[in-house]
Design an enzyme around this catalytic site. Structure first.
Site, PDB file in Angstrom:
ATOM      1  N   CYS A  50      52.634  33.158  38.185  1.00  0.00           N
ATOM      2  CA  CYS A  50      52.322  31.873  38.799  1.00  0.00           C
ATOM      3  C   CYS A  50      51.032  31.292  38.236  1.00  0.00           C
ATOM      4  CB  CYS A  50      52.270  31.995  40.309  1.00  0.00           C
ATOM      5  SG  CYS A  50      51.222  33.312  40.872  1.00  0.00           S
ATOM      6  N   HIS A 100      42.260  38.535  24.022  1.00  0.00           N
ATOM      7  CA  HIS A 100      42.765  37.752  25.145  1.00  0.00           C
ATOM      8  C   HIS A 100      43.726  38.595  25.986  1.00  0.00           C
ATOM      9  CE1 HIS A 100      43.944  34.164  27.368  1.00  0.00           C
ATOM     10  NE2 HIS A 100      45.189  34.592  27.256  1.00  0.00           N
ATOM     11  N   GLN A 117      47.408  42.661  40.431  1.00  0.00           N
ATOM     12  CA  GLN A 117      48.801  42.266  40.239  1.00  0.00           C
ATOM     13  C   GLN A 117      49.162  42.043  38.775  1.00  0.00           C
ATOM     14  OE1 GLN A 117      49.509  38.838  42.621  1.00  0.00           O
ATOM     15  NE2 GLN A 117      51.601  39.436  43.082  1.00  0.00           N
ATOM     16  N   GLN A 121      52.538  42.797  36.319  1.00  0.00           N
ATOM     17  CA  GLN A 121      53.324  41.719  35.713  1.00  0.00           C
ATOM     18  C   GLN A 121      53.414  41.888  34.198  1.00  0.00           C
ATOM     19  OE1 GLN A 121      50.853  38.747  37.488  1.00  0.00           O
ATOM     20  NE2 GLN A 121      52.356  38.221  39.073  1.00  0.00           N
ATOM     21  N   GLY A 190      44.689  36.587  70.164  1.00  0.00           N
ATOM     22  CA  GLY A 190      45.163  35.341  69.559  1.00  0.00           C
ATOM     23  C   GLY A 190      46.071  35.616  68.381  1.00  0.00           C
ATOM     24  N   GLY A 192      46.183  33.702  65.509  1.00  0.00           N
ATOM     25  CA  GLY A 192      45.762  32.965  64.312  1.00  0.00           C
ATOM     26  C   GLY A 192      46.151  33.714  63.047  1.00  0.00           C
TER      27      GLY A 192
END
Lengths: 469, 267
Positions: A50, A100, A117, A121, A190, A192
């Site tokens: 992504c 790179h 991650q 990949q 809660g 949240g």
């Protein structure tokens, strides 16, 4: 012959471009085949996540290679023209391309530096290329090296050690108060999102007992099921505070739900055992003066964010060390790549033969005692003739194959058969490499290539027999 | 021989102290190995020194203050190495090693000659060994208390610095504090009983309320209260840390008092 990378990442392209260019896994095999069908492209790997879409390739010529790969990228998504794409692309070749790749693998180029991650990949992308036989001698070596560099960075620097999300920062703090989260109880107040996420992290880090309370009792019951916890009625949760070691507060309430008196009482009931309170709500739900209660440790969203910010800085600092490692490792692999060139190999081969011939001649002539110059000439001629005849085949083949698709394989083969790099020359790579080789998912041989070279990548005899039933 | 070994030990403990303090103040973990190695070698040399001295004297070398302090230092390092092996808690060394070094240094400042013992006093080493081991427990509790207060302060003030990163979790320190007292207190109790029995033989009275004895009993009573408070009404965490620091300060004062008066427990 060059190694190149052409691609774009979160640093150069907005999400709108990245999502259009991303290649779903199901289509990657087809895309790889298309990539390698371009003339002049010998090997290829497609890394599509992504945050980045990158093509690593071994090409015969730099400029045309760049052009082909760019063409390939533009063709991958028809709605993107080459002009739209170009401003977002970067191009690197050889040492820069390898550097790179190493930086990407080691997560130095990631949006969150140090996240793990990307390594998975990259491994997936590599396996895909292996399965479709698009990765050859060079990319195999380079990608495996990238994976081992990433592992080295991970173990030798603290780049991935610290929390870089607010919810994880809560876990990190909890671990500075409690040595064993497994025996601790969390009270989640809660529903949240941030609170739930923090609870999830805590559970992943060993917490076993979870109590949940929300104003709406149904959602407490739902959450309790999800977290395998116990729902607590909302108006009674204060009396349960003493049972909780960690209190996570994340509600939409506009007033304080937990007051200083509540915590004072809880700490008394807990006989001064520390209680850790995290208030992720805005506006805050835990009275700030709770921080002055002995043995109660209150952190609000700002504290957690400050922690995250500090950790980011620390990661950047560690990233500098990692960059140095990458630089060293690029040097090592650069050495290997250079050895794959044909001319130096031919020279090395001749020198090696000459060396053997000389030493054997010296031994033999020494043993024969006094010989006439004529006799000497005959013996030397014999030695030269054997050496030259033996070398003739390999040298001709090396020259002929220099520019073919399998050229590097022949060079590599020659170097190993004739031990041109000495026993120790490739030693620094060997351990990691051997380990990596053992779990190779697929044989590395392309049917079109000379099958005898298969063994070059797999020195273990079992592997060779597997491939040749 | 034993003197050379003591000097070597002292130098190594000093080096260990320096390395461990540097380790504490730097982000990297790299120094921990060096610090541990130096400490380990120091400990071996210390053990050899004690053993040589024991053979030379023909009895357990625990009859003078010098020997008692040296033994204290040795046992302290032993406890540290034990905790280190079990919990890999290098940072403890940054606090224990300075203490071990200082004890050894103060031992060096004390006269080394062994007081000639009357035969009845030969059992005094039992008293000294047990009391010293009890004191080692209090010293560990003291160190744990200091570490606890530092970490507590850092967490409360939200200063996440190098120390914060290096120090162990609060409840580990609290447990260490508890264990140290739970182990040290019975040892001190036995040590005091052994001392009283020796005194009865030597002087005909268990107790004659001289200042050291009074202080020792006060210390004992103090730790008794600390231990009971922890077990019954929850004097743990911060309060336990404060109390054990105060208690150890009392112990040190007792020692200084005894030394300044110029006579050891044997007279």
């Amino acid at each position: 012959m060059n190694i190149i990378v052409v691609g774009l990442s979160h640093k150069t392209a907005p999400i709108e471009i990245r999502e259009r260019l991303a290649v779903p896994e199901s289509r990657q095999g087809e895309a790889l085949s298309r990539l390698c069908s371009y003339p002049g492209i010998r090997e290829g790997i497609l890394l599509s996540t992504c945050n980045r879409v990158e093509v690593y390739a071994v090409v015969e010529q730099l400029e045309s290679g760049y052009a082909r790969v760019q063409e390939f990228l533009a063709d991958t998504h028809l709605s993107l023209s080459s002009e739209q794409l170009t401003p977002h692309l970067y191009w690197h070749a050889d040492d820069h391309a390898i550097g790179h790749l190493f930086r990407v693998a080691a997560s130095l180029d990631s949006m969150i530096v140090g996240e793990s991650q990307i390594l998975g990949q990259l491994k997936d992308a590599f396996e895909m290329a292996l399965a479709h036989k698009r990765s050859g001698v060079i990319l195999n070596k380079v990608v495996k090296k990238a994976i081992s560099v990433a592992k080295r960075v991970r173990t030798e620097t603290k780049i991935a050690e610290t929390a870089v999300s607010v919810s994880y920062a809560a876990v990190e703090l909890a671990k500075k108060i409690f040595s064993n989260l497994g025996e601790k109880t969390v009270l989640l107040v809660g529903a949240g999102e941030m609170g739930k996420l923090a609870a999830k992290h805590l559970i992943a880090n060993g917490v076993q007992r979870v109590m949940i309370t929300t104003r709406d009792s149904h959602s407490a019951i739902d959450l309790a099921k999800r977290f395998n916890g116990v729902p607590i009625p909302f108006d009674e949760f204060r009396s349960e505070l003493a049972a909780a070691d960690i209190v996570l507060c994340s509600t939409g309430a506009s007033q304080y739900l937990i007051r200083t008196e509540d915590i004072q009482k809880a700490v008394r009931q807990r006989m001064n055992r520390p209680i850790f309170l995290i208030d992720i709500s805005v506006p805050r739900n835990i009275e700030p003066s709770v921080k002055d209660v002995d043995n109660a440790f209150l952190f609000d969203i700002d504290d957690l964010e400050m922690r995250v910010e500090q950790n980011r800085e620390e990661r950047q600092h560690e990233a500098l060390r990692a960059e140095r490692m990458v630089k060293d490792e690029v040097g090592v692999i650069g050495q290997w790549l250079k050895s794959l060139e044909v001319i130096p190999t031919i020279v090395a081969l001749r020198n090696r033969a000459e060396e053997i011939k000389r030493s054997e001649l010296d031994k033999t002539l020494g043993r024969l005692g006094s010989l006439s110059p004529e006799e000497r000439g005959v013996v030397e001629g014999l030695a030269s003739a054997i050496v030259n005849k033996l070398l003739h085949g390999p040298l001709v083949t090396l020259k002929a194959e220099a520019h073919s698709a399998g050229g590097t394989m022949f060079v590599e083969a020659a170097r190993r058969f004739f031990n041109l790099d000495g026993v120790t020359a490739s030693a620094p790579l060997d351990d990691a490499e051997r380990a990596d080789r053992l779990d190779d998912p697929a044989p590395l041989v392309t049917p079109g290539r000379v099958s005898g070279c298969a063994g070059l990548e797999h020195q273990s005899p079992q592997k060779t027999t597997d491939e040749d039933p | 021989m034993s003197v050379t070994l003591f000097m070597t030990t002292m130098v190594l403990y000093l080096a260990g102290t320096v390395f461990f303090l540097a380790y504490l103040l730097r982000r990297s973990e790299a120094l921990s190995k060096v610090s541990l190695a130096v400490t380990g070698i120091g400990f071996v040399s210390h053990t050899a020194a004690l053993a040589t001295r024991m053979m030379a004297e023909g009895h357990v070398p625990l009859t003078s203050f010098y020997e008692a302090m040296s033994f204290f230092s040795w046992a302290l390092v032993l406890v540290f190495l034990g905790v280190e092996i079990r919990h890999r808690m290098h940072v403890l060394g940054s606090f224990i090693l300075p203490l071990a070094f200082l004890s050894l240094l103060s031992a060096a400042a004390l006269p080394k000659e062994v007081p000639t013992l009357e035969p009845v006093l030969r059992t005094v080493w039992v008293h000294v060994t047990l009391s010293m081991l009890g004191t080692v427990g209090f010293a560990v509790a003291f160190v744990a208390g200091i570490m606890y207060l530092i970490q507590d302060g850092l967490l409360k003030s939200k200063r996440f610095n190098v120390l914060y990163a290096k120090l162990p979790p609060l409840d580990f320190l609290d447990k260490l504090n508890q264990q140290a007292i739970v182990t040290g207190f019975p040892l001190l109790t036995l040590g005091i009983i052994a001392g009283a029995i020796s005194a009865e033989f030597a002087r005909g009275s268990y107790l004659n309320w001289n200042p050291e004895q009074t202080w020792a009993l006060a210390t004992w009573l103090f730790y008794f209260v600390v231990l009971m408070g922890r077990l019954t009404v929850g004097w743990r965490a911060k309060r336990a840390a404060y109390l054990t620091i105060i208690g150890f300060a009392g112990v040190v004062l007792t020692f200084i008092g005894v030394v300044l008066k110029g006579h050891g427990p044997v007279t």
